[in-house]
Design an enzyme around this catalytic site. Structure first.
Site, short mmCIF file in Angstrom:
data_model
loop_
_atom_site.label_atom_id
_atom_site.label_comp_id
_atom_site.label_asym_id
_atom_site.label_seq_id
_atom_site.Cartn_x
_atom_site.Cartn_y
_atom_site.Cartn_z
N GLU A 125 13.57 -45.70 50.10
CA GLU A 125 14.57 -45.41 51.14
C GLU A 125 15.00 -43.95 51.10
O GLU A 125 15.29 -43.39 50.02
CB GLU A 125 15.79 -46.33 50.92
CG GLU A 125 16.88 -46.13 51.97
CD GLU A 125 17.90 -47.25 52.01
OE1 GLU A 125 17.72 -48.27 51.32
OE2 GLU A 125 18.89 -47.10 52.77
N ASP A 176 20.98 -57.42 51.17
CA ASP A 176 22.42 -57.49 50.89
C ASP A 176 23.18 -56.64 51.91
O ASP A 176 24.42 -56.62 51.92
CB ASP A 176 22.75 -57.10 49.43
CG ASP A 176 22.29 -55.72 49.05
OD1 ASP A 176 21.69 -55.02 49.90
OD2 ASP A 176 22.54 -55.30 47.90
N ASP A 203 17.34 -59.90 48.50
CA ASP A 203 17.92 -58.87 47.64
C ASP A 203 18.70 -59.49 46.49
O ASP A 203 19.51 -60.40 46.71
CB ASP A 203 18.93 -58.04 48.45
CG ASP A 203 18.37 -56.70 48.85
OD1 ASP A 203 17.47 -56.17 48.15
OD2 ASP A 203 18.82 -56.16 49.88
N LYS A 235 14.06 -58.86 45.66
CA LYS A 235 14.00 -57.38 45.66
C LYS A 235 15.05 -56.88 44.68
O LYS A 235 16.20 -57.32 44.72
CB LYS A 235 14.23 -56.83 47.07
CG LYS A 235 14.24 -55.29 47.09
CD LYS A 235 13.99 -54.72 48.48
CE LYS A 235 15.17 -54.71 49.41
NZ LYS A 235 16.36 -53.97 48.92
O1 KIV Z 1 19.76 -54.67 52.24
C1 KIV Z 1 18.91 -54.18 52.99
O2 KIV Z 1 18.91 -54.39 54.20
C2 KIV Z 1 17.90 -53.31 52.41
C3 KIV Z 1 17.09 -52.50 53.36
C4 KIV Z 1 17.90 -51.34 53.78
C5 KIV Z 1 15.78 -52.13 52.80
O3 KIV Z 1 17.78 -53.22 51.22
#
Ligand code: KIV
Length: 282
Positions: free
Chosen positions: A185, A47, A86, A116
């Site tokens: 993270e 996202d 995401d 995710k």
């Molecule tokens: O949205 C994204 O790019 C992420 C990464 C920072 C792991 O969640």
């Protein structure tokens, strides 16, 4: 990894076999294709698309429809990497039924291989229900950008004993809920190692040190496409922004001075046809 489609069990096996995982974000077809050609294991439709591609200040305004749109493009370019998308802001926070429906939409309409979900042990029941519905889940703990405001901004997490223990508990809960992997993270490197040692599924770090089971970064960051702030954990492997601007400047200059298009980049016509057209049009 082989030329066949990477699956969640392959990702789990990588940790057992001591193979480090390579994960990178992509938001469209060309970058999905290039990630595949580079042999990455997991392509994340993050996202972060909101900030990297759409000029948003945070990931909060990103919607499920936007994620579906970008996922469809990435999936067209990624035949072999595992494509994880995401779950954007508030799509897994309003009850288990909503979470399953929203994850299901992303799988069915977007075509990704897994989702995710950001959140620690309080998201265990949601992750468990989504996994039981047949949708593979990658967790995301530590700094969770969707709730960064509540965490005090984009800051390193787990710096005191209680906070560090909570993140380890989060990892164990998300593993117990059935996730096949967890993104961690912005935690101190030694804590990253402790988390990786505490669970048997792979920990993919972003700002979590080298002793985790793999790494993920935002593709715009590693290619040097931004002039904005670059976080400490990002290593730029190219500096494409000035190269692109130079190319655009040269193009502009050649258009303005009639250098482009030259004969090499123009279509030809026979003299006879040209003459006939001229005569007919008189
Ligand atoms: O949205 C994204 O790019 C992420 C990464 C920072 C792991 O969640």
């Amino acid at each position: 990894m082989t030329a066949t489609k990477v699956t969640p069990p392959d990702i789990v096996r990588a940790k057992q076999e001591g193979r480090k995982l390579v994960e990178i974000t992509a938001y469209d077809y060309p970058f999905g294709l290039m990630a595949q050609e580079a042999g990455v294991d997991i392509v994340l439709v993050g996202d972060s698309v909101g900030m990297a591609m759409l000029g948003m200040e945070t990931t909060v305004p990103v919607t499920l429809d936007m994620m579906i749109h970008h996922t469809q493009a990435v999936v067209r370019g990624c035949k072999t990497p595992l494509v994880v998308t995401d779950m954007p802001y508030m799509t897994c926070n309003t009850g288990i039924r909503d979470a399953i429906m929203n994850c299901g939409r992303l799988m069915q309409e977007g075509g990704c291989d897994a989702v995710k979900i950001e959140g620690g042990e309080e998201f265990g029941p949601v992750v468990e229900a989504v996994v039981k519905a047949g949708i593979p889940v990658q967790g995301h703990i530590g700094l969770t950008p969707q709730t960064a405001g509540a965490l005090g901004g984009f800051k390193t997490q787990g710096k005191d004993t209680a906070a560090a223990c909570k993140i380890i508990k989060d990892a164990k809960a998300i593993e117990a809920a059935g996730a096949f992997s967890i993104v961690v993270e912005a935690v101190p490197a030694p804590l990253g190692q402790l988390i990786a040692e505490s669970v048997s599924i792979p920990i993919v770090g972003i700002g979590a040190g080298v002793a985790v089971d793999g790494q993920v970064l935002v593709i715009h960051d590693i290619l040097g496409l931004f002039d904005r702030f670059v976080p400490k954990f990002v290593k730029p492997y190219a500096t494409l922004r000035p190269t692109i601007i130079d190319a655009l400047k040269t193009y502009g200059q050649e258009v303005r001075t009639s250098v482009f298009p030259d004969p090499e980049h123009s279509f030809i016509m026979s003299e006879k046809v040209l003459q006939e057209v001229r005569e007919k049009m008189r």
